[in-house]
Design an enzyme around this catalytic site. Structure first.
Site, PDB file in Angstrom:
ATOM      1  N   HIS A 106      -6.923  -2.178  13.554  1.00 55.51           N
ATOM      2  CA  HIS A 106      -5.817  -1.460  12.922  1.00 55.51           C
ATOM      3  C   HIS A 106      -5.332  -0.309  13.785  1.00 55.51           C
ATOM      4  CE1 HIS A 106      -7.036  -2.971   8.673  1.00 55.51           C
ATOM      5  NE2 HIS A 106      -6.070  -3.696   9.166  1.00 55.51           N
ATOM      6  N   CYS A 149       7.738 -13.416  14.617  1.00 56.32           N
ATOM      7  CA  CYS A 149       7.724 -12.039  14.130  1.00 56.32           C
ATOM      8  C   CYS A 149       6.300 -11.499  14.009  1.00 56.32           C
ATOM      9  CB  CYS A 149       8.434 -11.927  12.784  1.00 56.32           C
ATOM     10  SG  CYS A 149       7.630 -12.872  11.461  1.00 56.32           S
TER      11      CYS A 149
END
EC number: 2.7.3.9
Length: 556
Positions: A186, A486
């Site tokens: 993350h 994407c």
């Protein structure tokens, strides 16, 4: 004395400055027994601390917006995990204090994860941070966090939790280095979103003394400790050259021989629009609409609220392309009013389009809001559904769009291998495909994207994943329709060239990656990209695929 260390570069750029270390609190509480009559009070303390930490993480997410919001909301859900809480209460029942029970329960869960094999870069860092925040609140000590400084610095930490990374001030934090973590953690994703140079997986980084001058190269992964004036000058000059090259590569995305590849931005809401516009995005390739729904997990936002938020984004790209993904709820993004609470495996259950088809009123309201938001605007609106498995899914979504009076192109996200394998069938119902490479990798390799032990299978360079991208792109070409990417894969400049060579027609990414991808694409012809793509698909591993593509594009 100058020394060179090497980690994994995860966010481009060069930072030179003095080291500051992440502050930590002493968070291992003493092991002491409590009388049985105190158990209920201690359990209440534990529950209150958990709820307070979860609320704080949600508030930080709302403040940060974009990628950070989704990450922090996932962390808040981790804090409230019912199995962990049950373990905490059980430990209190047999005599632990609230803080010790939290500490031991999280330690047991951490050990289970670590026992899976490799170090779990992203998940364990998140788990540790949640534990530290809950225990700190129970002990009444300061939260661990970013150091106070009036002068810019390079931050060093064992690992950076999303709650810290999301709110870094890039005017003060020149760059950061972590001992642990990985390219798919993350923190790495958020560093790229912030545009802060970052290097991870550098053992021993914590031993660099406070105040030491270091130079961090987020492209190569190199850390230069006590660099000489000549080295600093060279790095500064190289950084300036890169910046100049990025500045020179303006305008629409294209290969050196003029093959157009529109470069679009991934956004989470209106707050992400200015950075996308500044980076020269040709539109939006992924507008995640979850941000509106996650504000209140118990109630859907009103049509009026949705119209207002959507219109802010659409107005920012006059005559540009904006691709909106309808609500993707479930799995790591549960909503009380939509998501079943008893699914044994939410990632393989009712999520994405499946959830919306079970709640047609929620889908209808969102599609109607999008139609109203686009009224009178010259924007090219495209709306796509997440987690499309087959033609029946695609037809159900397209029918819902038409029934809502939506004047837009209807598309399907390819995140499930079946959709890639039967892409031509899916394209009989919709007008475009968009590849979500993060989830597509997860489902292709049966590798949870949150679990670091299987992170090698999440590498977008995996040849099997490239095969599925190629299948989808070839199907779209045969049908005369478009096929974009994407997912996180598009933000890698080298991989962007390979994706172009596979036949992908547009690339969407975080705004900070756009200049790098634009400049790299402009160096090579379409034929070179096609040769690099063929070499990558012929490889046997992700590492070999990357090396093969690099060799082709560097002329080796």
């Amino acid at each position: 004395m100058e020394t060179t260390l090497r980690g994994v570069g995860v966010s481009h750029g060069v930072a030179i400055g003095e080291v500051r270390h992440m502050g930590t609190a002493v968070l291992e509480p003493p092991a002491k027994q409590i009388p049985a009559e105190d158990a209920e009070r201690e359990q209440g303390r534990a529950r209150k601390a958990v709820e307070a930490v979860a609320a704080d993480l949600m508030a930080r997410g709302n403040l940060a917006g974009g990628e950070a919001q989704a990450v922090l909301e996932a962390q808040a859900m981790m804090a409230q995990d019912p199995e962990l809480m049950a373990d905490v209460e059980r430990r209190i029942t047999v005599g632990s204090t609230a803080e010790r029970a939290v500490y031991d329960a999280f330690a047991a869960y951490r050990a289970l994860l670590a026992g899976a094999g490799e170090y779990l870069a992203g998940r364990v860092a998140d788990l540790d941070d949640v534990r530290n925040r809950i225990v700190a609140r129970l002990l009444g000590v300061p939260m661990p966090g970013v150091p106070d400084s009036d002068e810019p610095y390079v931050l060093i930490a064992r690992d950076l939790a999303p709650a810290d990374t999301a709110l870094l001030d890039p005017t003060l934090v020149l760059g950061f280095v972590t001992e642990e973590g990985g390219p798919t953690s993350h923190s790495a994703i958020l560093a790229r979103a912030l545009g802060v140079p970052a290097v991870v997986a550098l053992p021993g980084a914590g031993e660099i003394p406070e105040g030491t001058v270091v130079a961090v190269d987020g492209s190569t992964g190199e850390i230069f400790v006590n660099p000489g004036e000549e080295k600093k000058a060279r790095l500064t000059a190289e950084a300036a050259e890169r910046k100049a090259a990025l500045a020179a590569a303006t305008g629409p995305g294209a290969t050196s021989d003029g093959h157009k590849v529109p470069l679009l931005a991934n956004i989470g809401g209106p707050a992400d629009v200015p950075a996308a516009v500044e980076a020269g995005a040709e539109g939006v390739g992924l507008f995640r609409t979850e941000f509106l729904f996650l504000d209140d997990s118990k109630n859907a936002p009103t049509e009026e609220k949705q119209v207002s938020a959507y219109r802010q984004v659409l107005e920012a790209f006059p005559e540009g392309r904006v691709v909106v993904r309808v609500l993707d709820a479930g799995a790591d993004k549960p909503l009380d009013f939509l998501t079943p609470g008893d699914e044994p495996n939410p990632a393989l259950g009712v999520r994405g389009l499946r959830t919306l088809l079970d709640h047609p009123d929620v889908l209808r309201t969102q599609l109607t809001a999008l139609a109203k938001a686009a009224e009178g605007l010259p924007v090219y609106l495209e709306v796509m559904a997440p987690m499309v498995a087959d033609r029946a899914d695609a037809k159900a979504f397209a029918d819902a769009c038409r029934e809502a009076g939506l004047r837009a192109k209807f598309g399907a996200m390819v995140e499930i291998p079946s959709a890639a394998l039967r892409a031509r069938s899916v394209l009989q119902e919709v007008e475009f495909l968009s590849l979500g490479t993060n989830d597509l990798a997860q489902y292709t390799f049966a590798a949870d994207r949150q679990v670091g032990a299987v992170s090698r299978l999440q590498d977008p360079w995996q040849p099997a994943l490239l095969d599925l991208v190629a299948l989808s792109a070839e199907a779209a070409k045969a049908e005369g329709k478009s096929c974009g990417v994407c997912g996180e894969a598009a933000s890698d400049p080298l991989l962007a060239c390979v994706l172009t060579g596979l036949g992908v027609t547009s690339l969407s990414m975080g705004a900070a990656s756009l200049p790098y991808v634009r400049a790299t694409l402009a160096k090579f012809t379409l034929a070179q990209c096609e040769r690099a793509a063929a070499a990558a698909r012929a490889a046997e591993s992700a590492e070999e695929a990357r090396d093969a593509a690099q060799a082709v594009l560097s002329g080796e």
